[in-house]
Design an enzyme around this catalytic site. Structure first.
Site, short mmCIF file in Angstrom:
data_model
loop_
_atom_site.label_atom_id
_atom_site.label_comp_id
_atom_site.label_asym_id
_atom_site.label_seq_id
_atom_site.Cartn_x
_atom_site.Cartn_y
_atom_site.Cartn_z
CB ILE A 120 3.62 -1.86 -5.38
CG1 ILE A 120 3.57 -0.93 -6.60
CG2 ILE A 120 3.74 -3.31 -5.77
CD1 ILE A 120 4.84 -0.95 -7.45
CB CYS A 121 -0.32 -2.27 -7.72
SG CYS A 121 -1.51 -2.41 -9.07
CB ALA A 122 -4.55 -3.85 -5.97
#
Length: 184
Positions: A101-103
């Site tokens: 998730i995210c980066a």
């Protein structure tokens, strides 16, 4: 019960890490958090997290899923750790789930696991030109085979619920979601 490894790197995004760990444990999954080093994890906003164990103590264990929380510099630390890259490649070769998730989807991209797939990532965390074989989308959660990616802190709950559904089925996901009293 399926088992899930959540590696915790210094500088990880705490909202994502805690949401993932909490929801997966609510579903009854065997969740193991593992620090990359021997220190308590200082997350990206200064929250102190204590991992269940050290990565070196579980690196030989087989997990049904590996889930990478994002955040910076946490995702960079994951990408730079050869044990994480090796675990992800082994997981992929065995046909087991990997999620980020995210980066953190950039960790999957760096390991070559997103080639030929669709994925999502936090805006600006990955230069799409550097990964021409990956179809990046703006979706909140993308499931492409055994790879699951999500956009950022605001999608953490949807991401964790999707992981529950993949490992335990729709009924388990719905049961956890009802307990959260989410309004849709």
């Amino acid at each position: 019960m399926p088992s899930v490894l959540v590696p915790l790197a210094q500088g990880c995004e705490e909202l994502e890490a805690v949401t993932i760990i909490d929801l997966l444990r609510r579903a009854g999954l065997d969740v193991v958090t593992a620090g990359l080093d021997n220190r308590p994890v200082t997350a990206s906003r200064g929250t102190l997290l204590i991992a269940d164990t050290r990565l070196e103590d579980v690196v030989e264990r087989t997990f049904d899923m590996i889930v990478l929380p994002g955040g910076l510099p946490g995702a960079d630390h994951l990408a730079e750790d050869p044990r994480i890259v090796a675990l992800l490649r082994s997981q992929h070769a065995a046909g087991r789930f990997s999620a980020a998730i995210c980066a953190a989807p950039k960790v999957l991209a760096c390991a070559g696991l997103l080639d030929g797939r669709s994925a999502t990532v936090y805006p600006g965390a990955v230069d799409p030109a550097a990964y021409p074989k990956v179809e990046f989308t703006d979706a909140a959660v993308v499931v492409d085979g055994t790879i699951v990616t999500s956009r950022g802190p605001g999608t953490a709950m949807d991401f964790a619920l999707q992981l529950i559904e993949l490992l335990l089925g729709r009924e388990s996901r719905d049961q956890v979601e009802r307990g959260l009293v989410r309004t849709l």
